[in-house]
Design an enzyme around this catalytic site. Structure first.
Site, PDB file in Angstrom:
ATOM      1  N   ASP A 194      21.254  81.094  17.318  1.00 57.06           N
ATOM      2  CA  ASP A 194      21.934  79.840  17.670  1.00 57.06           C
ATOM      3  C   ASP A 194      23.454  79.949  17.524  1.00 57.06           C
ATOM      4  O   ASP A 194      24.077  79.201  16.752  1.00 57.06           O
ATOM      5  CB  ASP A 194      21.395  78.683  16.817  1.00 57.06           C
TER       6      ASP A 194
ATOM      7  N   GLU B  12      16.215  72.719  25.183  1.00 59.29           N
ATOM      8  CA  GLU B  12      16.960  72.529  23.927  1.00 59.29           C
ATOM      9  C   GLU B  12      18.311  73.224  24.048  1.00 59.29           C
ATOM     10  O   GLU B  12      18.697  73.676  25.111  1.00 59.29           O
ATOM     11  CB  GLU B  12      16.165  73.104  22.756  1.00 59.29           C
TER      12      GLU B  12
HETATM   13  O1  FUB Z   1      16.774  78.301  15.626  1.00 58.16           O
HETATM   14  C1  FUB Z   1      15.875  77.229  15.588  1.00 58.16           C
HETATM   15  C2  FUB Z   1      15.733  76.602  16.938  1.00 58.16           C
HETATM   16  O2  FUB Z   1      15.339  77.583  17.892  1.00 58.16           O
HETATM   17  C3  FUB Z   1      17.027  76.036  17.519  1.00 58.16           C
HETATM   18  O3  FUB Z   1      17.361  74.800  16.969  1.00 58.16           O
HETATM   19  C4  FUB Z   1      16.721  76.062  18.971  1.00 58.16           C
HETATM   20  O4  FUB Z   1      17.830  75.929  19.807  1.00 58.16           O
HETATM   21  C5  FUB Z   1      16.042  77.406  19.117  1.00 58.16           C
HETATM   22  O5  FUB Z   1      16.986  78.438  19.245  1.00 58.16           O
END
Ligand code: FUB
Length: 336
Positions: free
Chosen positions: A44, A216
């Protein structure tokens, strides 16, 4: 280490330490090739430029075996040349948000009024179940960061039309040319809202702006008059792993125009998570994949590694496709 202190070490030790640096970059690979951070597993990526230094905030992936995500803290690294990365260590632990119970998920730091503001996704305790977004502050880009309000900035209950309990994750923040700061976030539903000047409260309504195939990891940036919403997308009809797609708008409020996919999937990783910055006149997109092995730990869903590629624009402001490579930014951007 200053040159004078190198003189204290016998030649064999000097040779070994130089070998360790080169081995850390895979021997033949150029310094700064992908994955760019190799001392531990990171995910991330969220870049922040402060003067001549680019800071890179990441989550610390500590999954063992087949665990999904085991993430307890956020780390920061920095560079002045996009090749050599300095490790600054942990800036905050999820336990520092006393109302959260786990999951140091995606974050972003921005600078405003001389202070550094961290927005981060966590799992809220049972008083407001579901994922939530906290805000923390520091006087230094390398922390330490402290909880800036003692409660969630956004909790699952603040977006009641959402379809699931983990929709309020992955904050991205942008200060517009008029000085107002906006926050966008989401999982399957994407939201945007304005922040008050104190940076710790939402100002006005939360608006849903979900673009096609949004999964996301949204990232807001602006170039000229055009706003970009770049995000991890998942077209479930055709793919089983996330890719990066993007949309553009002439106002943060929208409407957002879908512009299609920007990348393919990441090597050995269901997730991919964009972070974008302009540094020393060039644009970069940070991502993550599951390609790194450290000792006997192989890359996996919960053991990811951050990468970076050049980001290039067409004359109409649309983005050129990004190919994920091992050379990354150690090579010049591809010619058209
Ligand atoms: O790293 C945890 C979660 O996985 C993140 O919040 C998302 O964007 C995905 O990368």
């Amino acid at each position: 280490m200053p040159f004078s202190s190198l003189l204290k070490f016998p030649p064999i030790m000097l040779a070994l330490s130089l070998f360790a640096v080169s081995a850390a970059h895979g021997g033949a690979e150029a310094e700064g090739s992908n994955p760019i951070l190799r001392d531990t597993f990171t995910a991330d990526p969220a870049p922040l430029v402060v003067g001549n230094r680019l800071y890179l905030y990441v989550g610390h992936d500590e999954a063992r075996g087949n665990e999904m995500f085991t993430m307890r803290e956020w780390l920061v690294y920095s560079t002045t040349d996009m090749k050599r990365w300095r490790k600054h260590g942990a800036i905050m632990n999820v336990k520092d948000f006393t109302w959260a119970k786990a999951d140091a998920w995606a974050s972003q730091v921005i600078r405003k009024n001389g202070r550094y503001w961290l927005y981060a996704a966590v799992e809220h305790d049972d008083s407001r179940p579901g994922k939530a977004i906290g805000v923390a502050v520091s006087d230094s880009p390398t922390g330490p960061f402290v909880d800036a309000r003692g409660s969630a900035l956004i909790a699952n209950q603040d977006t009641p039309k959402g379809t699931h309990s983990w929709e309020d994750i992955d904050p991205t923040v942008l200060t517009d040319d008029d000085g107002t700061t906006w926050i966008a976030w989401g999982n399957r539903q994407a939201y945007i809202a304005r922040l008050k000047p104190n940076m710790t409260e939402i100002d006005g309504p939360i608006k849903e702006i979900t673009p096609p195939h949004f999964e996301e990891g949204p990232w807001l940036h602006k170039r000229g008059k055009l706003y970009y919403l770049t995000y991890a997308s998942l077209d479930r009809a055709t793919h089983s792993d996330e890719r990066v797609s993007y949309a553009t708008a002439t106002s943060l409020d929208g409407p957002w125009t879908y512009r299609g996919e920007l990348t393919g999937s990441a090597v050995n990783s269901f997730t991919i998570h964009p972070g974008i910055a302009k540094f020393r006149g060039k644009w970069y997109i940070f991502l993550h994949n599951g390609a790194l092995t450290i000792g006997d730990l192989k890359g996996a869903l919960g053991r990811r590694s951050v990468t970076v590629e050049h980001l290039r624009y067409n004359s109409d402001g649309t983005l050129k496709p990004v190919v994920q490579t091992t050379a990354g930014v150690t090579q010049p951007p591809p010619k058209d």
